[in-house]
Enzyme design. Structure first.
Site, PDB file in Angstrom:
ATOM      1  N   TYR A   1       0.823  -1.199   0.000  1.00 34.19           N
ATOM      2  CA  TYR A   1       0.000   0.000   0.000  1.00 34.19           C
ATOM      3  C   TYR A   1       0.865   1.261   0.000  1.00 34.19           C
ATOM      4  O   TYR A   1       1.393   1.672   1.032  1.00 34.19           O
ATOM      5  CB  TYR A   1      -0.937   0.030   1.212  1.00 34.19           C
ATOM      6  CG  TYR A   1      -1.830  -1.181   1.347  1.00 34.19           C
ATOM      7  CD1 TYR A   1      -2.188  -1.954   0.242  1.00 34.19           C
ATOM      8  CD2 TYR A   1      -2.336  -1.558   2.586  1.00 34.19           C
ATOM      9  CE1 TYR A   1      -3.011  -3.059   0.371  1.00 34.19           C
ATOM     10  CE2 TYR A   1      -3.174  -2.664   2.727  1.00 34.19           C
ATOM     11  CZ  TYR A   1      -3.497  -3.410   1.611  1.00 34.19           C
ATOM     12  OH  TYR A   1      -4.318  -4.507   1.754  1.00 34.19           O
TER      13      TYR A   1
ATOM     14  N   HIS B   1       0.384 -12.334   1.320  1.00 33.53           N
ATOM     15  CA  HIS B   1      -0.388 -11.392   0.524  1.00 33.53           C
ATOM     16  C   HIS B   1      -0.494 -11.836  -0.936  1.00 33.53           C
ATOM     17  O   HIS B   1       0.501 -11.837  -1.664  1.00 33.53           O
ATOM     18  CB  HIS B   1       0.268 -10.005   0.598  1.00 33.53           C
ATOM     19  CG  HIS B   1      -0.645  -8.878   0.238  1.00 33.53           C
ATOM     20  ND1 HIS B   1      -0.231  -7.563   0.167  1.00 33.53           N
ATOM     21  CD2 HIS B   1      -1.967  -8.854  -0.065  1.00 33.53           C
ATOM     22  CE1 HIS B   1      -1.247  -6.796  -0.152  1.00 33.53           C
ATOM     23  NE2 HIS B   1      -2.314  -7.564  -0.313  1.00 33.53           N
TER      24      HIS B   1
END
Length: 334
Positions: free
Chosen positions: A53, A139
């Site tokens: 992010y 992830h």
């Protein structure tokens, strides 16, 4: 709720940090900090982040705000699998090709090996300014060039770190039910992070994945519950997003039909979306992102006020909700 059989407890509503990592657009530092503070003031004590992010920006911003709160009063999850490495080719460019309006002086490099997992966690701790994270999640391994390494390298490394007490709970995050179910069935993880596959718009995870989680005692953190914004407003606009791209016309029409039923019952589409996303028995937390404090406050207010019970029967009757989907109780979010 506790995650799996661990002692890690998360709040029913969590805060996702992708927007304060400059997802799609730049967010000023002051506004990002105010948004995290608004989540705290609304009672949120679970914060999810990732190196992905904003190339580390979300982790740094989150850590700076949480430094002002007692460490034993909140839970942080971050992700592993992508390392951030120098990117000489990115000088003078932004990372918008990957969705984030940040300088592209770093790039993501897949590393699902045991060494890569430990390095990823160490670097995340540095950006967060913490001595530990509570939850570590693999992830999107399905997007990597060697997804099997998630099982042979990443998972054993996380299992060892959990045994050593370095992290409290371990899991995996993805939008692909198949890989999530494989981990649920073949490993001893505590939690999955399910992205956009159990929402008011569509429920494919209800077929096999969620029953497997319930049978195996694996907790679920539900994210992407607005389907990239399609369910985030009272009336979906024609330029709404789905899967981080332009929403197909048929899905916009379906979302509007759901919104019409919500209106008949005096409720809002995002209010119903949040309530439904939390209703499955294995759901430990619904995590939503925000880039403005007023958006976070609204999310918390909607989450705390479940829609009227007759709404769900009408959605089923009109073919807009699966009849076998668990529906919220009137006090589900209280």
């Amino acid at each position: 709720m506790m995650l799996g059989r661990t002692e890690v407890a998360v709040t029913a509503l969590g805060f996702g940090t992708a927007p304060i990592g400059n997802l799609y657009r730049a967010v000023p530092d002051e506004r990002a900090a105010a948004t995290v503070a608004a989540a705290w003031d609304a009672g949120v004590r679970y914060f999810d982040t990732a190196p992905h992010y904003g190339l580390g920006l979300a982790e740094r911003r989150l850590g700076e705000v949480l430094a002002g709160y007692p460490r034993d009063e909140y839970v942080v999850s971050t992700k592993v699998g992508r390392l951030l490495v120098p990117n000489p080719d990115g000088v003078g460019r932004t990372d918008l090709d990957n969705g984030f309006d940040v300088p592209a002086d770093l790039r993501r490099a897949w590393d699902l090996t045991a060494d890569g997992i430990r390095r990823s966690l160490d670097e995340s701790l540095g950006r967060l300014g913490l001595d530990r994270v509570d939850v570590a999640l693999i992830h999107d391994p399905d997007e990597s060039d060697a997804p099997e390494t998630a099982l042979t390298g990443a998972y054993p490394a996380l299992r060892e770190l959990r045994a050593q007490g370095v992290v409290g709970a371990i899991g995996i995050g993805s939008k692909q039910p198949a890989i999530l179910r494989r981990f649920v069935e073949e490993t001893d993880l505590d939690v999955i992070m399910l992205a956009g596959r159990y929402t008011l718009l569509e429920q494919p995870a209800l077929d096999d994945l969620l029953p497997s989680c319930q049978r195996r005692g694996v907790s679920v953190v539900n994210v992407g519950v607005f389907n990239s914004g399609l369910l985030a407003t009272d009336w979906p606009e024609q330029d709404a997003h789905y899967e981080y791209d332009a929403a197909p016309t048929d899905l916009i029409d379906r979302a509007r039909r759901i919104a019409s039923v919500c209106r008949r019952h005096g409720t809002a589409l995002p209010q119903a979306a949040l309530a439904f996303a939390a209703a499955y028995p294995s759901m430990a937390s619904v995590v939503v992102g925000a880039e403005r404090p007023e958006h976070m406050r609204r999310n918390a207010e909607l989450f705390a006020a479940p829609p009227p019970a007759p709404l769900w029967a009408d959605l089923v009757a009109e073919g807009l909700l699966r009849a076998d989907a668990p529906i919220p109780s009137p006090t589900a979010a209280a």
